[in-house]
Design a protein around this motif. Structure first.
Motif, PDB file in Angstrom:
ATOM      1  N   THR A   1     -27.630 -95.816 -19.006  1.00  0.00           N
ATOM      2  CA  THR A   1     -26.626 -95.040 -18.284  1.00  0.00           C
ATOM      3  C   THR A   1     -26.421 -93.714 -19.009  1.00  0.00           C
ATOM      4  N   ASN A   2     -25.900 -92.759 -18.273  1.00  0.00           N
ATOM      5  CA  ASN A   2     -25.581 -91.450 -18.824  1.00  0.00           C
ATOM      6  C   ASN A   2     -24.062 -91.290 -18.749  1.00  0.00           C
ATOM      7  N   PRO A   3     -23.383 -91.027 -19.849  1.00  0.00           N
ATOM      8  CA  PRO A   3     -21.918 -90.892 -19.817  1.00  0.00           C
ATOM      9  C   PRO A   3     -21.439 -89.798 -18.860  1.00  0.00           C
ATOM     10  N   ASP A   4     -22.275 -88.774 -18.649  1.00  0.00           N
ATOM     11  CA  ASP A   4     -21.902 -87.700 -17.724  1.00  0.00           C
ATOM     12  C   ASP A   4     -22.090 -88.096 -16.266  1.00  0.00           C
ATOM     13  N   ARG A   5     -22.890 -89.113 -16.010  1.00  0.00           N
ATOM     14  CA  ARG A   5     -23.158 -89.596 -14.653  1.00  0.00           C
ATOM     15  C   ARG A   5     -23.054 -91.128 -14.659  1.00  0.00           C
ATOM     16  N   PRO A   6     -21.837 -91.654 -14.745  1.00  0.00           N
ATOM     17  CA  PRO A   6     -21.666 -93.104 -14.908  1.00  0.00           C
ATOM     18  C   PRO A   6     -22.128 -93.931 -13.701  1.00  0.00           C
ATOM     19  N   GLY A   7     -22.278 -93.313 -12.552  1.00  0.00           N
ATOM     20  CA  GLY A   7     -22.708 -94.059 -11.368  1.00  0.00           C
ATOM     21  C   GLY A   7     -24.210 -94.244 -11.280  1.00  0.00           C
ATOM     22  N   GLU A   8     -24.961 -93.559 -12.115  1.00  0.00           N
ATOM     23  CA  GLU A   8     -26.413 -93.660 -12.079  1.00  0.00           C
ATOM     24  C   GLU A   8     -26.917 -94.500 -13.243  1.00  0.00           C
ATOM     25  N   ARG A   9     -27.866 -95.346 -12.938  1.00  0.00           N
ATOM     26  CA  ARG A   9     -28.447 -96.237 -13.949  1.00  0.00           C
ATOM     27  C   ARG A   9     -29.948 -96.327 -13.750  1.00  0.00           C
ATOM     28  N   ILE A  10     -30.633 -96.630 -14.816  1.00  0.00           N
ATOM     29  CA  ILE A  10     -32.077 -96.869 -14.767  1.00  0.00           C
ATOM     30  C   ILE A  10     -32.329 -98.224 -15.421  1.00  0.00           C
ATOM     31  N   ALA A  11     -33.147 -99.024 -14.763  1.00  0.00           N
ATOM     32  CA  ALA A  11     -33.488-100.341 -15.307  1.00  0.00           C
ATOM     33  C   ALA A  11     -34.913-100.702 -14.915  1.00  0.00           C
ATOM     34  N   ASN A  12     -35.503-101.587 -15.672  1.00  0.00           N
ATOM     35  CA  ASN A  12     -36.821-102.127 -15.335  1.00  0.00           C
ATOM     36  C   ASN A  12     -36.624-103.334 -14.431  1.00  0.00           C
ATOM     37  N   ILE A  13     -37.433-103.384 -13.374  1.00  0.00           N
ATOM     38  CA  ILE A  13     -37.433-104.584 -12.545  1.00  0.00           C
ATOM     39  C   ILE A  13     -38.815-105.213 -12.653  1.00  0.00           C
ATOM     40  N   TYR A  14     -38.837-106.525 -12.534  1.00  0.00           N
ATOM     41  CA  TYR A  14     -40.071-107.286 -12.675  1.00  0.00           C
ATOM     42  C   TYR A  14     -40.317-108.079 -11.401  1.00  0.00           C
ATOM     43  N   PHE A  15     -41.561-108.058 -10.954  1.00  0.00           N
ATOM     44  CA  PHE A  15     -41.970-108.797  -9.763  1.00  0.00           C
ATOM     45  C   PHE A  15     -42.786-109.998 -10.213  1.00  0.00           C
ATOM     46  N   PHE A  16     -42.297-111.197  -9.907  1.00  0.00           N
ATOM     47  CA  PHE A  16     -42.975-112.437 -10.246  1.00  0.00           C
ATOM     48  C   PHE A  16     -43.554-113.035  -8.970  1.00  0.00           C
ATOM     49  N   GLY A  17     -44.771-113.547  -9.049  1.00  0.00           N
ATOM     50  CA  GLY A  17     -45.402-114.213  -7.918  1.00  0.00           C
ATOM     51  C   GLY A  17     -46.086-115.482  -8.380  1.00  0.00           C
ATOM     52  N   ARG A  18     -46.183-116.442  -7.500  1.00  0.00           N
ATOM     53  CA  ARG A  18     -46.743-117.756  -7.846  1.00  0.00           C
ATOM     54  C   ARG A  18     -48.130-117.627  -8.470  1.00  0.00           C
ATOM     55  N   TRP A  19     -49.035-116.937  -7.829  1.00  0.00           N
ATOM     56  CA  TRP A  19     -50.384-116.772  -8.365  1.00  0.00           C
ATOM     57  C   TRP A  19     -50.697-115.292  -8.571  1.00  0.00           C
ATOM     58  N   ALA A  20     -49.687-114.503  -8.836  1.00  0.00           N
ATOM     59  CA  ALA A  20     -49.863-113.060  -8.995  1.00  0.00           C
ATOM     60  C   ALA A  20     -49.515-112.645 -10.418  1.00  0.00           C
ATOM     61  N   PRO A  21     -50.140-111.584 -10.889  1.00  0.00           N
ATOM     62  CA  PRO A  21     -49.782-111.092 -12.226  1.00  0.00           C
ATOM     63  C   PRO A  21     -48.388-110.473 -12.210  1.00  0.00           C
ATOM     64  N   LEU A  22     -47.733-110.509 -13.337  1.00  0.00           N
ATOM     65  CA  LEU A  22     -46.402-109.925 -13.485  1.00  0.00           C
ATOM     66  C   LEU A  22     -46.510-108.411 -13.375  1.00  0.00           C
ATOM     67  N   ARG A  23     -45.611-107.805 -12.588  1.00  0.00           N
ATOM     68  CA  ARG A  23     -45.584-106.347 -12.456  1.00  0.00           C
ATOM     69  C   ARG A  23     -44.213-105.832 -12.850  1.00  0.00           C
ATOM     70  N   GLN A  24     -44.178-104.644 -13.432  1.00  0.00           N
ATOM     71  CA  GLN A  24     -42.939-104.017 -13.886  1.00  0.00           C
ATOM     72  C   GLN A  24     -42.826-102.644 -13.238  1.00  0.00           C
ATOM     73  N   LEU A  25     -41.591-102.248 -12.923  1.00  0.00           N
ATOM     74  CA  LEU A  25     -41.353-100.943 -12.318  1.00  0.00           C
ATOM     75  C   LEU A  25     -39.996-100.429 -12.768  1.00  0.00           C
ATOM     76  N   PRO A  26     -39.927 -99.222 -13.337  1.00  0.00           N
ATOM     77  CA  PRO A  26     -38.620 -98.633 -13.644  1.00  0.00           C
ATOM     78  C   PRO A  26     -38.002 -98.099 -12.342  1.00  0.00           C
ATOM     79  N   VAL A  27     -36.723 -98.390 -12.149  1.00  0.00           N
ATOM     80  CA  VAL A  27     -36.027 -97.998 -10.925  1.00  0.00           C
ATOM     81  C   VAL A  27     -34.704 -97.346 -11.294  1.00  0.00           C
ATOM     82  N   ALA A  28     -34.386 -96.261 -10.583  1.00  0.00           N
ATOM     83  CA  ALA A  28     -33.095 -95.592 -10.742  1.00  0.00           C
ATOM     84  C   ALA A  28     -32.161 -96.096  -9.655  1.00  0.00           C
TER      85      ALA A  28
END
Length: 173
Positions: free
Chosen positions: A101-128
């Motif tokens: 988070t940015n103290p000057d913009r408290p409503g905006e956040r950035i986080a990593n999300i992970y996509f899990f699948g039964r027979w799929a490789p793990l994928r990661q994506l940064p999202v705002a």
């Protein structure tokens, strides 16, 4: 995947051995087709059990801070039992420990999300996430944080009401 294959084979062998022992105990009175039929049913049962328990096992093994945000239930014509009880084939988790988070913009956040699948490789994506305006953007090529703390170059999209990813990222604001 290999361990699940071994488990299914073990279930088939165990089913066949049970019928073999029962056949020996009854003096060979059981029909000959019973052993392969029970072995096959045991293997199908083990496969179904592993399929339905995959999500619970995987979600329970997630490290602390990784929160399941959304799941996808699957139904398939070649698995008719899934129309009665669908199973979870994929899910998305958000890494709350990577939340920036940015103290000057408290409503905006950035986080990593992970996509899990039964027979799929793990994928990661940064999202705002923009918690105040209810929108989100994948931070892909060309997107990033400017010197003043603004997120620039992101292709923002309006999230639907009750969006699970936005709700997980903005929890506590």
């Amino acid at each position: 995947m290999f361990l699940e294959l071994l488990g299914v084979i073990f279930a088939g062998v165990t089913g066949a051995l049970v019928v073999y022992a029962a056949n020996r105990a009854t003096g060979g009175r059981l029909p000959r087709w019973l052993m392969p039929a029970v072995a096959g049913l045991a293997m199908i049962g083990a496969t179904i059990s592993l399929e339905y328990s995959w999500y619970d096992r995987t979600a329970a093994a997630l490290p602390e801070g990784l929160v399941v945000a959304d799941t996808v239930e699957e139904r398939a014509l070649y698995r008719p039992w899934t129309y009665l009880v669908p199973y979870t084939d994929r899910f998305v988790a958000i890494d709350r420990t990577s939340l920036q988070t940015n103290p000057d913009r408290p409503g905006e956040r950035i986080a990593n999300i992970y996509f899990f699948g039964r027979w799929a490789p793990l994928r990661q994506l940064p999202v705002a996430f923009d918690c105040t305006q209810g929108r989100r953007a994948a931070l892909v090529e060309g997107a990033g944080i400017a010197a003043d703390g603004r997120i620039e170059g992101a292709d923002w999209m309006q999230a639907s009401p009750g969006d699970p990813l936005l709700a997980a990222a903005c929890a506590g604001t």
